[in-house]
Write a protein that holds these residues in place. Structure first.
Motif: not given
Length: 318
Positions: A60, A64, A299, A302-304, A306-307
């Motif tokens: 992630g 970014e 996942w 990954y999402h943590d 991204k946030k």
């Protein structure tokens, strides 16, 4: 040091649920990170297969365009970190999920070839042929990479830096070599085990480095603390007479870890550090075999990440 241990080892158990091809590999991120580097030090905690969280977070971050100039990894953190330094999005998660039940990677073949529960030679040689490491980028002198291992004679953490040690991949292997069920790894005449024995998160080392911005990726949620135990009989049986310093590390592991996390929380609250930790507790076995569960942990990371990308970038710019 014997591979036989009183620890109940269930890492190679494969029930029908675990063997299901539950992961859609086409959905995993894949690509190459940008070449622009951000000055800063990334610290990667270990945690066996909880390291899937770290792999998700690193992918992630690369998506970014958060590519820090220095990385230090402990145990599973070292195994996750070197593909990040090479800028290869998705490489770690693909190899770990695809080959989780390959006996040469995590099974009898690993024990025969590498005298432990992970087939490092298989990973670094055969498996890397499917997705080769970008060695030119990994060896870029602009990026530091350090693997932490525990010297079994002294019980102290030692820091092996890419370009400055004799074999960084042997150091990664030592960093992630699990005690009790693996033989120590020899480097330059000395023997080493899992870096997490001496230090789960090398905070003091990180604070002494020239990089002023420090990002820590944990594999436990913020509220997690280890339960304190009066004794560690397994440590005494395995290492008590021959390696007393190592035994002391294992005896005091829980207390030292909890004190370390309290310090990290304090430094984060003052703005000295940026910490990324699982947004929900991770509940998997140390030698988790359910590939679908491992993918879920990936996942989550990954999402943590991204946030957290926006606040992380602000911290790094400040």
């Amino acid at each position: 040091m014997s591979l036989l241990s009183p620890v109940k080892f269930t890492g190679f158990r494969k029930n029908e649920e675990e063997k299901k091809p539950a992961v859609n590999f086409d959905e995993l991120p894949r690509g190459t990170a940008g070449t622009e580097l951000t000055e800063g030090l990334l610290v990667l905690e270990g945690g066996a297969w909880r390291g899937m969280y770290t792999q998700g977070a690193l992918d992630g971050m690369m998506e970014e365009d958060i590519n820090l100039s220095a990385v230090i990894g402990v145990s599973a953190g070292a195994l996750s970190g070197f593909s990040y330094v090479a800028g290869q999005i998705g490489r770690c998660v693909y190899l770990n999920l695809r080959y989780r039940h390959d006996p040469n990677y995590t099974g009898a073949g690993a024990i025969l070839r590498d005298h432990g529960v992970t087939g490092f030679s298989y990973l670094f040689d055969e498996l890397s042929k499917e997705w080769p490491l970008d060695e030119e980028r990994f060896n870029d002198p602009r990026r530091r990479f350090v693997a932490v291992a525990t010297n079994i004679e002294t019980g102290a953490a030692e820091y092996f830096e890419k370009g400055k040690c004799s074999d960084i991949f042997k150091a990664i292997q030592a960093s992630a070599t699990v005690p009790y069920v693996s033989e120590a790894v020899e480097i330059d005449g000395k023997r080493y085990l899992d870096g997490g024995i001496a230090t789960r998160i090398p905070l003091d080392w990180a604070l002494e480095q020239p990089e002023k911005k420090i990002v820590i990726i944990r594999t436990r949620d913020r509220n997690y603390r280890k339960k304190l135990h009066a004794t560690n009989r397994v440590a005494k049986m395995e290492y008590g007479k021959k390696y007393p310093n190592l035994m002391y590390d294992l005896y005091e592991e829980a207390e030292h870890y909890n004190m370390l996390i309290d310090r990290i929380d304090m430094l984060e609250n003052t703005g000295r550090l940026f910490v990324l930790a699982p947004s929900v507790p991770i509940s998997i076995r140390r030698f988790e075999g359910n590939v679908e569960k491992l993918a879920e942990v990936y996942w989550l990371g990954y999402h943590d990440a991204k946030k957290a990308a926006g606040p992380m970038k602000e911290y790094l710019k400040g």
